[in-house]
Design a protein around this motif. Sequence first.
Motif, mmCIF file in Angstrom:
data_model
loop_
_atom_site.group_PDB
_atom_site.id
_atom_site.type_symbol
_atom_site.label_atom_id
_atom_site.label_comp_id
_atom_site.label_asym_id
_atom_site.label_seq_id
_atom_site.Cartn_x
_atom_site.Cartn_y
_atom_site.Cartn_z
ATOM 1 N N ASP A 197 12.287 7.573 7.185
ATOM 2 C CA ASP A 197 11.443 7.600 8.516
ATOM 3 C C ASP A 197 10.574 6.409 8.467
ATOM 4 O O ASP A 197 10.021 5.836 7.467
ATOM 5 N N TRP A 198 10.329 5.864 9.807
ATOM 6 C CA TRP A 198 9.375 4.811 9.726
ATOM 7 C C TRP A 198 7.953 5.356 9.243
ATOM 8 O O TRP A 198 7.808 6.361 9.593
ATOM 9 N N PRO A 199 7.283 4.502 8.549
ATOM 10 C CA PRO A 199 5.952 4.968 8.004
ATOM 11 C C PRO A 199 4.961 5.163 9.004
ATOM 12 O O PRO A 199 4.895 4.844 10.014
ATOM 13 N N TYR A 243 7.727 4.797 15.726
ATOM 14 C CA TYR A 243 9.021 4.792 16.003
ATOM 15 C C TYR A 243 9.414 3.530 16.384
ATOM 16 O O TYR A 243 8.715 2.738 16.797
ATOM 17 N N GLY A 244 10.812 3.235 16.245
ATOM 18 C CA GLY A 244 11.471 2.119 16.834
ATOM 19 C C GLY A 244 12.147 2.391 18.347
ATOM 20 O O GLY A 244 12.309 3.647 18.660
ATOM 21 N N LYS A 259 11.131 3.763 -0.003
ATOM 22 C CA LYS A 259 10.141 3.825 0.844
ATOM 23 C C LYS A 259 9.388 2.456 0.752
ATOM 24 O O LYS A 259 9.020 2.065 1.619
ATOM 25 N N LEU A 260 9.137 1.978 -0.274
ATOM 26 C CA LEU A 260 8.300 0.633 -0.604
ATOM 27 C C LEU A 260 9.162 -0.474 0.050
ATOM 28 O O LEU A 260 8.612 -1.333 0.752
ATOM 29 N N LEU A 266 6.274 -3.429 7.759
ATOM 30 C CA LEU A 266 5.440 -2.375 8.288
ATOM 31 C C LEU A 266 4.453 -1.656 7.233
ATOM 32 O O LEU A 266 4.623 -0.794 6.539
ATOM 33 N N TYR A 267 3.471 -2.433 7.243
ATOM 34 C CA TYR A 267 2.288 -1.878 6.208
ATOM 35 C C TYR A 267 0.868 -2.037 6.985
ATOM 36 O O TYR A 267 0.749 -3.104 7.799
ATOM 37 N N ASP A 268 -0.055 -1.353 6.331
ATOM 38 C CA ASP A 268 -1.630 -1.492 6.862
ATOM 39 C C ASP A 268 -2.049 -2.452 5.861
ATOM 40 O O ASP A 268 -2.319 -2.025 4.880
#
Length: 430
Positions: free
Chosen positions: A96-98, A106-107, A398-399, A407-409
């Motif tokens: 799943d998208w993080p 979502y994409g 997942k990483l 996609l990371y904060d």
Amino acid sequence: MSTTVGRRKAGEDAEVIVVGAGPAGSTAATYLARAGLDVLLLEKSTFPREKVCGDGLTPRGVKQLIDLGVDTREEAGWLHNRGLRVVGGGITMELDWPDLATFPPYGVVRPRQDFDEMLARTAQRAGARLLEQTTVTEAVVANGRVVGVAAKAGPDKTPVTYRAPLVLACDGVSARLALSVGLDKIDSRPMGVAVRRYYASPRSKDDYLESHLELWDRSDPENPVLLPGYGWLFGMGDGTVNAGLGILSTSSAFGSTDYRKLMRSWLDGTPEDWGFREENAIGKVGGAALPMGFNRTPHYRAGLLLVGDAGGMVNPFNGEGIGYAMESARLAAECVVQALARPEGPARERALDGYPVALKQALGSYYRLGNVFSRLIGNPTVMGVATKYGLPRKTLMKLVLKLLAGLYDPKDGDAYDRIITAATRVTPSL
């Protein structure tokens, strides 16, 4: 009483000329027009037009749409997806998208034919003047500075010239404007080639984008052959699937491969009930080059800004280009708005020099990592080991998903986000 004073000088056709009404050009034109600038948007074709692409956007691309003010709800015609399904090494894994503060969860999928026209009309509604059937051939240079463009307009290809103090080159991988002023691509940085075709398929409705890390030619069941590259299946939600594959310039097979035959071999090995056979094909096979990892620089020089594919903005980790084209367009527009609020001369140039700096800050270190990654996976042995030993480990994957999709904060993220952020911080920028 209006206090608006025209800022165009005599002999100028606009304050900014944007060449190319793809995602980069239309996004830049929208932001510029909303800021009150007089924008001329030049497009060589007419809408609606066909473009070769995977039609899918990760949450990073969706964020750019939301920033632009586009309604990305399913009720507005967007097909949402939950994440990425990875297939390889005999394993199928759904990731799943993080869940992030920075990006939506979502994409989306939408045909490029519809997508590009929607963005171009958004630019028009913002006030940009769109001229279709206008093929820009080269930059107009005076005193060492780009001051406009030469073009051929209309069905009879009438020679025309348009002038403005700043020009944004959003003309895609052809990069005619950049080439006309001597900005060549950097051969040491990766390129990709993608081919795709639509098929009528029962797999049209899918909650996941699907990525095949191993492409097998199973035309001889006794001797399956591993093909170079990776494949994708994007359900369009309308009874069709966008099936395609990509290959990197870092692969030894790059340049010597019949990509259409390669795709045919892979799809012929998929289950027949998926529908990826010639009798279910819709339209012809389309192909396009993917300029990656800032493979053309400098991104600003003497009145000309390179945006999107013209500046090599495609992500070398995953081949995604639309979201990054829009991201670079937003950064370019911000710098242009600031520049044109200043008098001509050193102060204006300092604002414009901020564009490549902003790109480096946003993507430079990440893209350098991506360029290294593309060289590694171009080696079939490395790719085989990674697929065999990496795919079965969901925690690791997942990483990898966060890294590959960007996609990371950067702030207040989880442990994976901190690892990626630390890696980009210690990596020199391109």
